[in-house]
Design a protein around this motif. Structure first.
Motif, PDB file in Angstrom:
ATOM      1  N   THR A   9       0.918  -1.088  -0.024  1.00  0.00           N
ATOM      2  CA  THR A   9       0.014  -0.026   0.021  1.00  0.00           C
ATOM      3  C   THR A   9       0.935   1.100   0.115  1.00  0.00           C
ATOM      4  O   THR A   9       1.589   1.466   0.813  1.00  0.00           O
ATOM      5  CB  THR A   9      -0.871   0.003   1.233  1.00  0.00           C
ATOM      6  OG1 THR A   9      -1.462  -1.142   1.313  1.00  0.00           O
ATOM      7  CG2 THR A   9      -1.680   1.089   1.070  1.00  0.00           C
ATOM      8  N   ASN A  10       0.767   2.181  -0.873  1.00  0.00           N
ATOM      9  CA  ASN A  10       1.376   3.549  -0.987  1.00  0.00           C
ATOM     10  C   ASN A  10       0.911   4.366  -0.109  1.00  0.00           C
ATOM     11  O   ASN A  10      -0.351   4.188   0.513  1.00  0.00           O
ATOM     12  CB  ASN A  10       1.510   3.913  -2.602  1.00  0.00           C
ATOM     13  CG  ASN A  10       0.373   4.174  -2.969  1.00  0.00           C
ATOM     14  OD1 ASN A  10      -0.622   4.280  -2.532  1.00  0.00           O
ATOM     15  ND2 ASN A  10       0.339   4.468  -4.390  1.00  0.00           N
ATOM     16  N   LYS A  14      -3.688   3.530  -1.983  1.00  0.00           N
ATOM     17  CA  LYS A  14      -3.979   2.689  -3.398  1.00  0.00           C
ATOM     18  C   LYS A  14      -3.025   1.371  -2.942  1.00  0.00           C
ATOM     19  O   LYS A  14      -1.848   1.324  -2.517  1.00  0.00           O
ATOM     20  CB  LYS A  14      -3.325   3.131  -4.593  1.00  0.00           C
ATOM     21  CG  LYS A  14      -4.277   3.665  -5.206  1.00  0.00           C
ATOM     22  CD  LYS A  14      -3.831   4.097  -6.676  1.00  0.00           C
ATOM     23  CE  LYS A  14      -5.012   4.257  -7.595  1.00  0.00           C
ATOM     24  NZ  LYS A  14      -4.491   4.296  -9.053  1.00  0.00           N
ATOM     25  N   THR A  15      -3.647  -0.064  -3.238  1.00  0.00           N
ATOM     26  CA  THR A  15      -3.026  -0.971  -2.986  1.00  0.00           C
ATOM     27  C   THR A  15      -2.421  -1.653  -4.436  1.00  0.00           C
ATOM     28  O   THR A  15      -3.315  -1.796  -5.258  1.00  0.00           O
ATOM     29  CB  THR A  15      -3.920  -2.162  -2.353  1.00  0.00           C
ATOM     30  OG1 THR A  15      -4.417  -1.372  -1.107  1.00  0.00           O
ATOM     31  CG2 THR A  15      -3.201  -3.630  -1.922  1.00  0.00           C
ATOM     32  N   TYR A  16      -1.278  -2.011  -4.180  1.00  0.00           N
ATOM     33  CA  TYR A  16      -0.708  -2.847  -5.688  1.00  0.00           C
ATOM     34  C   TYR A  16      -0.077  -4.358  -5.006  1.00  0.00           C
ATOM     35  O   TYR A  16       0.284  -4.454  -4.129  1.00  0.00           O
ATOM     36  CB  TYR A  16       0.339  -2.207  -6.141  1.00  0.00           C
ATOM     37  CG  TYR A  16       0.020  -0.688  -6.480  1.00  0.00           C
ATOM     38  CD1 TYR A  16      -0.613  -0.812  -7.851  1.00  0.00           C
ATOM     39  CD2 TYR A  16       0.311   0.356  -6.066  1.00  0.00           C
ATOM     40  CE1 TYR A  16      -0.941   0.522  -8.617  1.00  0.00           C
ATOM     41  CE2 TYR A  16      -0.100   1.611  -6.406  1.00  0.00           C
ATOM     42  CZ  TYR A  16      -0.671   1.727  -7.816  1.00  0.00           C
ATOM     43  OH  TYR A  16      -1.072   2.853  -7.962  1.00  0.00           O
ATOM     44  N   GLU A  17      -0.198  -5.305  -6.198  1.00  0.00           N
ATOM     45  CA  GLU A  17       0.408  -6.558  -5.894  1.00  0.00           C
ATOM     46  C   GLU A  17       1.415  -6.794  -6.825  1.00  0.00           C
ATOM     47  O   GLU A  17       1.432  -6.561  -7.951  1.00  0.00           O
ATOM     48  CB  GLU A  17      -0.843  -7.620  -6.287  1.00  0.00           C
ATOM     49  CG  GLU A  17      -0.589  -8.787  -5.445  1.00  0.00           C
ATOM     50  CD  GLU A  17      -1.979  -9.698  -5.643  1.00  0.00           C
ATOM     51  OE1 GLU A  17      -1.781 -10.734  -5.341  1.00  0.00           O
ATOM     52  OE2 GLU A  17      -2.773  -9.340  -6.331  1.00  0.00           O
ATOM     53  N   TYR A  18       2.609  -7.400  -6.167  1.00  0.00           N
ATOM     54  CA  TYR A  18       3.843  -7.681  -6.956  1.00  0.00           C
ATOM     55  C   TYR A  18       3.996  -9.054  -6.804  1.00  0.00           C
ATOM     56  O   TYR A  18       3.882  -9.727  -5.703  1.00  0.00           O
ATOM     57  CB  TYR A  18       4.916  -6.782  -6.189  1.00  0.00           C
ATOM     58  CG  TYR A  18       4.796  -5.542  -6.647  1.00  0.00           C
ATOM     59  CD1 TYR A  18       5.169  -4.661  -7.634  1.00  0.00           C
ATOM     60  CD2 TYR A  18       4.149  -4.622  -5.531  1.00  0.00           C
ATOM     61  CE1 TYR A  18       4.600  -3.195  -7.862  1.00  0.00           C
ATOM     62  CE2 TYR A  18       3.949  -3.281  -5.712  1.00  0.00           C
ATOM     63  CZ  TYR A  18       4.307  -2.641  -6.936  1.00  0.00           C
ATOM     64  OH  TYR A  18       3.878  -1.115  -7.247  1.00  0.00           O
ATOM     65  N   ALA A  19       4.664  -9.671  -7.909  1.00  0.00           N
ATOM     66  CA  ALA A  19       5.219 -11.216  -7.735  1.00  0.00           C
ATOM     67  C   ALA A  19       6.850 -11.369  -7.698  1.00  0.00           C
ATOM     68  O   ALA A  19       7.445 -10.452  -8.349  1.00  0.00           O
ATOM     69  CB  ALA A  19       4.558 -11.780  -8.957  1.00  0.00           C
ATOM     70  N   TYR A  20       7.053 -12.482  -7.111  1.00  0.00           N
ATOM     71  CA  TYR A  20       8.298 -12.817  -6.733  1.00  0.00           C
ATOM     72  C   TYR A  20       8.621 -14.209  -7.036  1.00  0.00           C
ATOM     73  O   TYR A  20       7.685 -14.983  -6.551  1.00  0.00           O
ATOM     74  CB  TYR A  20       8.856 -12.380  -5.170  1.00  0.00           C
ATOM     75  CG  TYR A  20       8.701 -10.865  -5.121  1.00  0.00           C
ATOM     76  CD1 TYR A  20       9.746  -9.947  -5.317  1.00  0.00           C
ATOM     77  CD2 TYR A  20       7.623 -10.517  -4.375  1.00  0.00           C
ATOM     78  CE1 TYR A  20       9.701  -8.702  -5.016  1.00  0.00           C
ATOM     79  CE2 TYR A  20       7.411  -9.216  -4.185  1.00  0.00           C
ATOM     80  CZ  TYR A  20       8.403  -8.232  -4.322  1.00  0.00           C
ATOM     81  OH  TYR A  20       8.447  -6.792  -3.948  1.00  0.00           O
TER      82      TYR A  20
END
Length: 65
Positions: A9-10, A14-20
């Motif tokens: 969450t910035n 706003k919430t963003y999703e990231y992949a690793y």
């Protein structure tokens, strides 16, 4: 190895999703697993599923026949 998705969450809310890409390694001395990020894959985009009325009509005709 597996893909991990993390939500961030910035400051504006706003919430963003990231992949690793993550690998597991078992540590014998400590008797516990350790996870290591092998590669950052980028932001995850989720799309809404939209139905196609023409295809649904054809499927309903097949099911009724």
């Amino acid at each position: 190895m597996f893909i991990r998705c993390k939500k961030r969450t910035n400051p504006s809310g706003k919430t963003y999703e990231y992949a690793y890409w993550v690998a597991n390694k078992y540590r014998k001395r400590r008797k516990m697993p350790k996870q290591k990020v092998k590669q950052y894959l980028g932001r995850v985009y989720r799309f809404e599923k939209v139905g196609n009325k023409e295809i649904e009509a054809i499927e309903s005709e097949k099911n009724s026949a």
